[in-house]
Design an enzyme around this catalytic site. Structure first.
Site, mmCIF file in Angstrom:
data_model
loop_
_atom_site.group_PDB
_atom_site.id
_atom_site.type_symbol
_atom_site.label_atom_id
_atom_site.label_comp_id
_atom_site.label_asym_id
_atom_site.label_seq_id
_atom_site.Cartn_x
_atom_site.Cartn_y
_atom_site.Cartn_z
ATOM 1 N N SER A 3 0.867 -1.182 0.000
ATOM 2 C CA SER A 3 0.000 0.000 0.000
ATOM 3 C C SER A 3 0.902 1.228 0.000
ATOM 4 O O SER A 3 2.109 1.116 0.239
ATOM 5 C CB SER A 3 -0.839 -0.026 1.277
ATOM 6 O OG SER A 3 -1.427 1.219 1.527
ATOM 7 N N TYR A 24 -2.497 -0.926 10.434
ATOM 8 C CA TYR A 24 -2.440 -1.102 8.972
ATOM 9 C C TYR A 24 -1.078 -0.666 8.429
ATOM 10 O O TYR A 24 -0.451 -1.374 7.645
ATOM 11 C CB TYR A 24 -3.568 -0.309 8.312
ATOM 12 C CG TYR A 24 -3.718 -0.585 6.822
ATOM 13 C CD1 TYR A 24 -4.296 -1.767 6.371
ATOM 14 C CD2 TYR A 24 -3.295 0.342 5.872
ATOM 15 C CE1 TYR A 24 -4.454 -2.025 5.010
ATOM 16 C CE2 TYR A 24 -3.447 0.103 4.511
ATOM 17 C CZ TYR A 24 -4.028 -1.079 4.076
ATOM 18 O OH TYR A 24 -4.171 -1.333 2.731
HETATM 19 P P1 NAD Z 1 -11.391 -5.860 -0.926
HETATM 20 O O1 NAD Z 1 -11.984 -5.684 0.418
HETATM 21 O O2 NAD Z 1 -12.292 -5.859 -2.102
HETATM 22 O O3 NAD Z 1 -10.528 -7.208 -0.988
HETATM 23 C C1 NAD Z 1 -9.947 -7.821 0.126
HETATM 24 C C2 NAD Z 1 -10.344 -9.289 0.086
HETATM 25 O O4 NAD Z 1 -9.654 -9.994 1.126
HETATM 26 C C3 NAD Z 1 -11.847 -9.505 0.319
HETATM 27 O O5 NAD Z 1 -12.357 -10.336 -0.712
HETATM 28 C C4 NAD Z 1 -11.895 -10.206 1.657
HETATM 29 O O6 NAD Z 1 -12.979 -11.107 1.780
HETATM 30 C C5 NAD Z 1 -10.555 -10.952 1.650
HETATM 31 N N1 NAD Z 1 -10.155 -11.372 2.989
HETATM 32 C C6 NAD Z 1 -10.132 -10.628 4.112
HETATM 33 N N2 NAD Z 1 -9.758 -11.392 5.144
HETATM 34 C C7 NAD Z 1 -9.526 -12.638 4.665
HETATM 35 C C8 NAD Z 1 -9.130 -13.864 5.243
HETATM 36 N N3 NAD Z 1 -8.897 -13.991 6.554
HETATM 37 N N4 NAD Z 1 -8.990 -14.943 4.442
HETATM 38 C C9 NAD Z 1 -9.251 -14.855 3.124
HETATM 39 N N5 NAD Z 1 -9.628 -13.716 2.519
HETATM 40 C C10 NAD Z 1 -9.777 -12.630 3.288
HETATM 41 O O7 NAD Z 1 -10.318 -4.723 -1.054
HETATM 42 P P2 NAD Z 1 -9.135 -4.489 -2.098
HETATM 43 O O8 NAD Z 1 -9.020 -3.030 -2.227
HETATM 44 O O9 NAD Z 1 -9.300 -5.317 -3.318
HETATM 45 O O10 NAD Z 1 -7.880 -4.991 -1.250
HETATM 46 C C11 NAD Z 1 -6.939 -5.914 -1.766
HETATM 47 C C12 NAD Z 1 -5.575 -5.623 -1.168
HETATM 48 O O11 NAD Z 1 -5.139 -4.336 -1.616
HETATM 49 C C13 NAD Z 1 -5.536 -5.571 0.355
HETATM 50 O O12 NAD Z 1 -4.366 -6.212 0.807
HETATM 51 C C14 NAD Z 1 -5.462 -4.091 0.654
HETATM 52 O O13 NAD Z 1 -4.848 -3.815 1.888
HETATM 53 C C15 NAD Z 1 -4.670 -3.595 -0.524
HETATM 54 N N6 NAD Z 1 -4.810 -2.169 -0.805
HETATM 55 C C16 NAD Z 1 -6.010 -1.660 -1.198
HETATM 56 C C17 NAD Z 1 -6.103 -0.295 -1.447
HETATM 57 C C18 NAD Z 1 -7.382 0.372 -1.889
HETATM 58 O O14 NAD Z 1 -7.399 1.611 -1.950
HETATM 59 N N7 NAD Z 1 -8.434 -0.356 -2.215
HETATM 60 C C19 NAD Z 1 -4.969 0.513 -1.297
HETATM 61 C C20 NAD Z 1 -3.778 -0.052 -0.909
HETATM 62 C C21 NAD Z 1 -3.707 -1.409 -0.671
#
Ligand code: NAD
Length: 245
Positions: A143, A156
């Protein structure tokens, strides 16, 4: 459209957001994709969409914080597809934004378990297969909070810094043995994680907008493909210029 022809990819967090977009793109590029998540219905939908588009995928339900479920996920993948080439560790949460004083132990442990221990458990379970064949790709999702402190909160920000270290150490330990480990560091991406967050800082970043999960998937494809084989232990930002200053 065959940058990942015959490769086998395990994508976690693949029932939504960045993981789902990446799973679909990997399949469109010829990979056999293991869609990992905890929601059976959404998993089935993602697999159906991949198959309708002519790709190959299966859904495995697994909680990435439980080593038995992660090991079972790897075993089922090997049983069905015979090998593992790519791990895309997208499962993650961001449900605690507090400073250290206000963060409780339970939320700290939960966040670390998903964001840091999950990628460790999956890497540990899949590495023996990758090392046997002398080639494998691990992509971790960090991130902007992998580099800067701020609104992300204590747990986080710590978890996303930790995953940078894990990616580097994977490269140090296994890079010479054919394992390519890299980190993608998204900024603000429009997914369920950011739903309802109206971050006023977005208008001030160079791109002046949020990113799309498909844009992150495009980078994830490049890092999974053989074209990026000289990129090892790298942290690649995809944040519309957010972290330049
Ligand atoms: P999202 O919430 O759509 O996806 C996260 C997924 O992880 C979900 O499907 C959730 O069910 C799954 N998950 C959570 N806990 C779990 C567990 N214990 N076992 C299995 N699956 C689990 O959000 P996203 O934005 O697609 O996030 C994906 C990654 O990107 C994450 O690591 C997040 O920290 C990172 N990220 C996202 C952003 C953003 O702005 N969206 C920015 C920086 C980093």
């Amino acid at each position: 459209m065959s940058k990942l022809k015959d490769k086998v990819a395990i994508v976690t967090g693949a029932t939504s957001g960045i993981g789902e977009s990446t799973a679909k793109l990997y399949a469109a590029e010829g990979a056999k994709v293991v869609v990992v998540g905890r929601n059976e219905e959404r998993g089935a939908e993602a697999v159906a969409a991949i198959k309708e588009a002519g790709g190959e995928a299966m859904f495995i339900s697994a909680d990435m914080t439980k080593h038995t479920e992660v090991e079972e996920c790897v075993a089922k993948t090997l049983e069905k597809y015979g090998t593992i080439d790519i791990l895309f560790n997208s499962a993650g949460i961001h449900d605690a934004y507090d400073n250290a004083l206000e963060t409780d132990e339970e939320s700290w442990d939960k966040l670390m378990a998903i964001n840091v221990k999950g990628p460790f458990l999956l890497s540990k379970a899949a590495l023996p297969t990758m090392l046997d064949k002398g080639k494998g790709t691990i992509i971790n999702v960090g991130s902007q909070s992998s580099f800067v402190a701020g609104a992300g909160g204590a747990a986080y920000v710590t978890s996303k810094h930790a995953i940078v270290g894990f990616t580097k150490q994977l490269t140090y330990d296994f890079g010479r043995k054919g394992i390519k480990a890299n980190l993608i560091a998204p900024g603000f991406i429009d997914t369920e994680m950011t739903e309802g967050i109206d971050d006023p800082r977005l208008k001030d970043i160079p791109a002046e907008r949020a990113g799309k999960p498909e844009e992150v998937a495009a980078l994830a494809l490049f890092l999974a493909s053989d074209e990026s084989d000289y990129i090892q232990g790298a942290e690649i930002k995809i944040d519309g210029g957010w972290t330049v200053g």
